[in-house]
Design an enzyme around this catalytic site. Sequence first.
Site, PDB file in Angstrom:
ATOM      1  N   THR A  84      13.293 -36.066  31.423  1.00 32.77           N
ATOM      2  CA  THR A  84      14.079 -34.838  31.368  1.00 32.77           C
ATOM      3  C   THR A  84      15.573 -35.116  31.557  1.00 32.77           C
ATOM      4  O   THR A  84      15.965 -35.878  32.431  1.00 32.77           O
ATOM      5  CB  THR A  84      13.634 -33.854  32.469  1.00 32.77           C
ATOM      6  OG1 THR A  84      12.235 -33.649  32.349  1.00 32.77           O
ATOM      7  CG2 THR A  84      14.368 -32.527  32.340  1.00 32.77           C
ATOM      8  N   ARG A 113       1.006 -29.345  25.895  1.00 32.36           N
ATOM      9  CA  ARG A 113       1.399 -29.210  27.301  1.00 32.36           C
ATOM     10  C   ARG A 113       2.867 -28.828  27.414  1.00 32.36           C
ATOM     11  O   ARG A 113       3.727 -29.381  26.752  1.00 32.36           O
ATOM     12  CB  ARG A 113       1.133 -30.529  28.027  1.00 32.36           C
ATOM     13  CG  ARG A 113       1.523 -30.529  29.519  1.00 32.36           C
ATOM     14  CD  ARG A 113       2.890 -31.123  29.748  1.00 32.36           C
ATOM     15  NE  ARG A 113       3.179 -31.323  31.178  1.00 32.36           N
ATOM     16  CZ  ARG A 113       4.362 -31.696  31.645  1.00 32.36           C
ATOM     17  NH1 ARG A 113       5.360 -31.901  30.807  1.00 32.36           N
ATOM     18  NH2 ARG A 113       4.546 -31.862  32.948  1.00 32.36           N
ATOM     19  N   ASP A 128       7.959 -27.809  33.319  1.00 33.59           N
ATOM     20  CA  ASP A 128       8.889 -26.861  33.929  1.00 33.59           C
ATOM     21  C   ASP A 128      10.182 -26.692  33.151  1.00 33.59           C
ATOM     22  O   ASP A 128      10.867 -25.671  33.302  1.00 33.59           O
ATOM     23  CB  ASP A 128       9.243 -27.328  35.353  1.00 33.59           C
ATOM     24  CG  ASP A 128      10.024 -28.633  35.339  1.00 33.59           C
ATOM     25  OD1 ASP A 128       9.452 -29.662  34.925  1.00 33.59           O
ATOM     26  OD2 ASP A 128      11.202 -28.638  35.716  1.00 33.59           O
ATOM     27  N   THR A 187      14.004 -32.222  37.560  1.00 30.27           N
ATOM     28  CA  THR A 187      13.258 -33.234  36.814  1.00 30.27           C
ATOM     29  C   THR A 187      12.167 -33.757  37.730  1.00 30.27           C
ATOM     30  O   THR A 187      12.239 -33.629  38.940  1.00 30.27           O
ATOM     31  CB  THR A 187      14.159 -34.374  36.317  1.00 30.27           C
ATOM     32  OG1 THR A 187      13.365 -35.291  35.535  1.00 30.27           O
ATOM     33  CG2 THR A 187      14.794 -35.127  37.466  1.00 30.27           C
ATOM     34  N   GLY A 188      11.148 -34.329  37.126  1.00 31.89           N
ATOM     35  CA  GLY A 188      10.011 -34.806  37.921  1.00 31.89           C
ATOM     36  C   GLY A 188       8.707 -34.340  37.308  1.00 31.89           C
ATOM     37  O   GLY A 188       8.614 -34.142  36.097  1.00 31.89           O
ATOM     38  N   GLY A 218       6.513 -31.681  36.281  1.00 31.03           N
ATOM     39  CA  GLY A 218       6.671 -30.253  36.037  1.00 31.03           C
ATOM     40  C   GLY A 218       5.595 -29.393  36.664  1.00 31.03           C
ATOM     41  O   GLY A 218       5.868 -28.295  37.145  1.00 31.03           O
TER      42      GLY A 218
END
Length: 265
Positions: free
Chosen positions: A100, A128, A131, A151-152, A154
């Site tokens: 992201t 899929r 976030d 970010t990470g 979601g």
Amino acid sequence: GGLPNQEQVVELDASFMDGDTLDIGAIGGIRDFANPISIARALSKEHYNNFLVGEGAEKYASLHGFERKTMLTQRAKKHYEKRKKATLDQGLSPYSGHDTVGMVALDVHGKMCVGTSTSGLFMKRPGRIGDSPIPGSGYYVDSHVGGACATGLGEDVMKGCATYEIVRLMKDGLTPQEACEKVVNDLEQTLLKRKGIVGDLSFVAMDCLGNWGVATNIPEFSFVVATKNLPATVYLSKRVDGHCIHTLASKEWLEAYEKRIRMPL
């Protein structure tokens, strides 16, 4: 390009939010278009139909003249095949890696905006959505207060409506750094208590005065700051006792990063 899904197809999500009007534009699962955030920004100017996914997003992009482009690079193909052999072919979980890009911006007139762009979780299931295009989770901004991006993982970021919470905390008087740290720590502890596991969580934020903050729950998180008086500068953030310490990325770190992303697979 981007990281492909389980079927080796790059599906892109992106968003844009105007901090003055609170207008939002977002797309999910779009294929074969360059610069998806530009499509999201165009959607933010529409009165209706601000969030489009899949075929609908692609039709909108084609109708409005956005550039078509194959987003699966040869390097991404090699990366996919290498990971597939190490995971899917052995019955293991492939979900490791995400890419992201999130930005919070403030101009000289006090207007703010935020945006995100991503191909999402590496080797995700087709369709899929994480976030990044979800307002209040992957991004949120109010020019009277500030903005934040995430970010990470979601699936975990969405459980805390994290970026909206960061902006709300800034409105209540917390600094961007305090707000980011509180959201990371609180969400991590909540998920650990409820589920016993938590994914990567990283947030960047800026208030309407230009003060910024960053927090993460991973060992090292890199980000960039640029202002009128500071050229684009890479920082590294590390969490120590619940607080994140930011340091300038060294020349050695930058050279190692450049080497790592360009080395043959």
